[in-house]
Design an enzyme around this catalytic site. Structure first.
Site, mmCIF file in Angstrom:
data_model
loop_
_atom_site.group_PDB
_atom_site.id
_atom_site.type_symbol
_atom_site.label_atom_id
_atom_site.label_comp_id
_atom_site.label_asym_id
_atom_site.label_seq_id
_atom_site.Cartn_x
_atom_site.Cartn_y
_atom_site.Cartn_z
ATOM 1 N N ALA A 274 -101.875 -42.332 33.747
ATOM 2 C CA ALA A 274 -101.662 -41.571 32.516
ATOM 3 C C ALA A 274 -102.837 -41.660 31.555
ATOM 4 O O ALA A 274 -103.434 -42.716 31.378
ATOM 5 C CB ALA A 274 -100.397 -42.057 31.818
ATOM 6 N N ASN B 43 -91.632 -52.683 36.172
ATOM 7 C CA ASN B 43 -92.930 -52.755 35.511
ATOM 8 C C ASN B 43 -92.810 -52.277 34.084
ATOM 9 O O ASN B 43 -91.995 -51.402 33.773
ATOM 10 C CB ASN B 43 -93.981 -51.945 36.269
ATOM 11 C CG ASN B 43 -94.064 -50.522 35.766
ATOM 12 O OD1 ASN B 43 -94.700 -50.234 34.746
ATOM 13 N ND2 ASN B 43 -93.391 -49.614 36.459
ATOM 14 N N ASN C 154 -102.182 -37.173 34.813
ATOM 15 C CA ASN C 154 -100.943 -37.443 34.090
ATOM 16 C C ASN C 154 -101.246 -37.512 32.590
ATOM 17 O O ASN C 154 -102.170 -38.200 32.172
ATOM 18 C CB ASN C 154 -100.362 -38.761 34.624
ATOM 19 C CG ASN C 154 -98.996 -39.068 34.063
ATOM 20 O OD1 ASN C 154 -98.848 -39.372 32.888
ATOM 21 N ND2 ASN C 154 -97.995 -39.019 34.924
ATOM 22 N N ASN D 5 -96.089 -36.286 31.282
ATOM 23 C CA ASN D 5 -95.287 -37.515 31.369
ATOM 24 C C ASN D 5 -94.320 -37.587 30.187
ATOM 25 O O ASN D 5 -94.676 -38.075 29.113
ATOM 26 C CB ASN D 5 -96.240 -38.725 31.377
ATOM 27 C CG ASN D 5 -95.512 -40.028 31.611
ATOM 28 O OD1 ASN D 5 -94.286 -40.094 31.556
ATOM 29 N ND2 ASN D 5 -96.267 -41.076 31.859
ATOM 30 N N CYS E 276 -91.966 -41.948 30.530
ATOM 31 C CA CYS E 276 -92.342 -43.362 30.583
ATOM 32 C C CYS E 276 -91.351 -44.174 29.754
ATOM 33 O O CYS E 276 -91.205 -43.945 28.554
ATOM 34 C CB CYS E 276 -93.753 -43.586 30.039
ATOM 35 S SG CYS E 276 -94.166 -45.358 30.007
ATOM 36 N N LYS F 124 -92.902 -34.312 34.550
ATOM 37 C CA LYS F 124 -92.335 -35.472 35.239
ATOM 38 C C LYS F 124 -91.055 -35.920 34.532
ATOM 39 O O LYS F 124 -91.083 -36.325 33.368
ATOM 40 C CB LYS F 124 -93.348 -36.624 35.281
ATOM 41 C CG LYS F 124 -92.860 -37.794 36.136
ATOM 42 C CD LYS F 124 -93.997 -38.701 36.522
ATOM 43 C CE LYS F 124 -93.537 -39.840 37.413
ATOM 44 N NZ LYS F 124 -94.662 -40.685 37.842
ATOM 45 N N THR G 298 -94.664 -47.457 44.552
ATOM 46 C CA THR G 298 -94.620 -48.911 44.735
ATOM 47 C C THR G 298 -95.089 -49.364 46.120
ATOM 48 O O THR G 298 -95.699 -50.432 46.244
ATOM 49 C CB THR G 298 -93.175 -49.391 44.496
ATOM 50 O OG1 THR G 298 -92.790 -48.959 43.190
ATOM 51 C CG2 THR G 298 -93.053 -50.896 44.574
#
Lengths: 252, 303
Positions: free
Chosen positions: B45, B68, B98, B126, B129, B164, B265
């Protein structure tokens, strides 16, 4: 960079503390003390994060690497259950290690706390070729002490335990004071509060700190393991710029 | 097998890309394989100014996944353009950047600067988040705000915008419809689910932000369900993600309704995973009776 190493031995050397020896051709690359191995844990997708474990010693003739870990959670419990001949997937060696050629004919101090002790062993072996080395090793109590004899082959050794059950009672910083060792270049590895105490105590002395931190990728991509820094960008990544950093470079 | 994918005009040589935040700006992974192998590269991002993120610890492992709370650490949009994007100059895979921010004006500022950069082929907005105090998921939980931000950013750029989406909502289809009507060119989904872990020794949260975003195979069934829900309600291309770790997972996402698939991940467990999935994908498709990506699309599991 990514390789499978075979377990040779995996033995308890102190309370909850295990020494594992692994071998394979990739070990020939593990020449720099202070670097770490990022170990894949378990089968399938139960454990998505690797575990960063420092290199404690390397036998470059037989291609054997030694690591020491403390069994704390499920990931290290899996490591503990590995048997000789099992394979472990290893990413590494990762990060920046210790520069062993900076000094000669000097009196150098290595300071380790708990599982911060192991990387200093491979370092001490190399530093001792051209320097006098004093090792100050801190542990919680007598049952946690390891590698005293190993270090004593290459350095003079002082042990501190928090409860005084072995060696001197107190912290590694107390020994720095009592033995008047506060004016020598140093190398330290251990939990952050210990590194911070050393950084304060040895302010103005040239030194290197090696960090423990929870990591994600271990290659510098995810920004999980950063530390505030005096450098231009304001931070360092422990896994990529470290784990060994100049003491003056980090803000703890 | 031809694995080409057309995401509303954004052409990919295969449907596989890394997920934003799990791949940095690409450089670190280029030591493991040639980034030209990837269908696209989604970079970390960008915000208006550089950000230092949250205190550590920022990650914790969970069963089949991880939490995270990095907190959008990044060198700022100008830092990314000057220092990070030049490395990707020699790569021919499309770059998706992003875009994040605290206020709509920040998103617009970032989008405008990235609009001037040829190496950026598309933007990922984004609005999901979960680890920052302002902005982020705040724009992704209300259909009206999501739509307003989408159309604002759309006016600031000529590049396609993938919005997103956050899974931390009660009706993700409603958000998807809102951003489709506001002019989004595609959807990427899902971001992480807010989670928490407590250290039994210290009795405190492991992550210093207290909560973090849960990712990894543990969330895959939720991702599949949500992608399928959104597929039934919008026509936009969907970049599916959430726990993908194998070529079988990719096929499952495609059958749920995704057009391309991002891997997050799993890059931490195996840095080679994107390349391995791309290499295995043709065989996996054939194993389940498909001769092409198009055939998979025709077998989508729709209502």
């Amino acid at each position: 960079m990514i390789s499978d190493l075979r377990v040779m031995s995996n033995d308890e050397i102190a309370f909850n503390t295990y020494e594992m020896k692994l071998y394979g051709p990739a070990v020939a690359q593990y020449t720099m003390p202070g670097q770490f191995l990022h170990l894949r844990i378990g089968e399938g997708y139960e454990h998505m994060l690797r575990r960063p474990i420092s290199i404690a010693d390397v036998d470059l003739i037989r291609n054997v690497v030694t690591i020491v870990y403390k069994q704390l959670g499920e990931g290290t419990a899996w490591l503990r259950s590995r048997k000789p001949e099992d394979l472990i997937n290893v990413l590494g060696p990762q990060g920046n290690g210790f520069n062993v050629n900076q000094y000669s004919q000097e009196h150098l101090i290595v300071i380790g706390g708990g599982v911060g002790v192991p990387p200093l062993y491979y370092l001490t072996k190399q530093l001792a070729k051209n320097n006098k080395v004093t090792a100050i090793l801190g542990f919680q109590d007598q049952s946690s002490v390891f590698y005293e004899e190993a270090f004593s082959k290459f350095s003079e050794v002082y042990i501190a335990t928090n409860d005084g059950s072995y060696g001197e009672k107190g912290f590694v910083t107390d020994i720095l004071e009592s033995q008047q060792l506060t004016n020598h270049p140093y190398y330290a590895c251990g939990p952050t509060p210990m590194l911070k105490a050393i950084q304060n105590k040895l302010d103005g002395v040239s030194g290197y700190l090696s960090f423990e931190e929870r990591m994600g990728c271990g290659i510098g991509a995810c920004f999980a393991c950063v530390c505030e820094s005096t450098n231009q960008q304001g931070y360092v990544k422990i896994c990529q710029d470290g784990p060994v950093l100049k003491a003056r470079e980090v803000i703890l | 097998m031809n694995l080409n994918v057309d995401l509303n005009g954004l052409l990919l040589k295969n449907p596989i890309m890394p997920a934003s935040g799990c791949f940095g700006f690409g450089k670190e992974f280029s030591q493991f394989y040639n980034l030209n192998e990837l269908g696209a590269i989604v970079i970390k991002a960008a915000t208006g100014e550089q950000r230092f993120g949250n205190p550590t610890p920022r990650v914790a492992e969970t069963s089949g996944g991880m939490l995270n709370a990095i907190g959008l650490q990044n060198p700022g949009v100008e830092g990314i353009i000057e220092k990070e994007l030049p490395f990707l100059q020699g790569i021919d895979s499309p770059v998706i950047a992003n875009v994040a921010g605290s206020l709509p004006e920040e998103y617009v500022h970032v989008a405008k600067l990235l609009n001037e950069v040829d190496r950026v082929d598309a933007l990922e907005l984004n609005i999901s988040c979960p680890n920052v105090k302002e902005g982020g998921v705040q724009f992704g939980t209300d259909p009206r705000q999501a739509a307003d931000l989408t159309s604002l950013v759309k006016q600031a750029t000529n590049k396609p915008i993938f919005v997103k989406l956050s899974p931390n909502v009660s009706d993700i289809g409603e958000i998807a419809e809102a951003v489709e009507q506001a002019g989004a060119d595609g959807i990427s989904m899902i971001n992480t689910l807010t989670g928490m872990r407590i250290d039994l020794h210290t009795k405190q949260p492991i992550i210093s932000n207290r909560t973090g975003g849960l990712s990894g195979p543990a969330i895959k069934p939720i991702a599949i369900r949500m992608i399928n829900e959104v597929r039934n309600r919008v026509n936009l291309p969907i970049i599916g993600m959430g726990g993908v770790a194998s070529s079988e997972d990719v096929l499952e996402m495609l059958l749920a309704g995704a057009d391309a698939v991002a891997v997050g991940t799993a890059n931490f467990q195996n840095p080679m995973i994107c390349k391995e999935i791309i290499d295995e994908l043709p065989q996996t498709l054939m194993k389940y009776g498909f001769q092409s990506i198009k055939e998979v699309r025709n077998s989508r599991c729709l209502n």
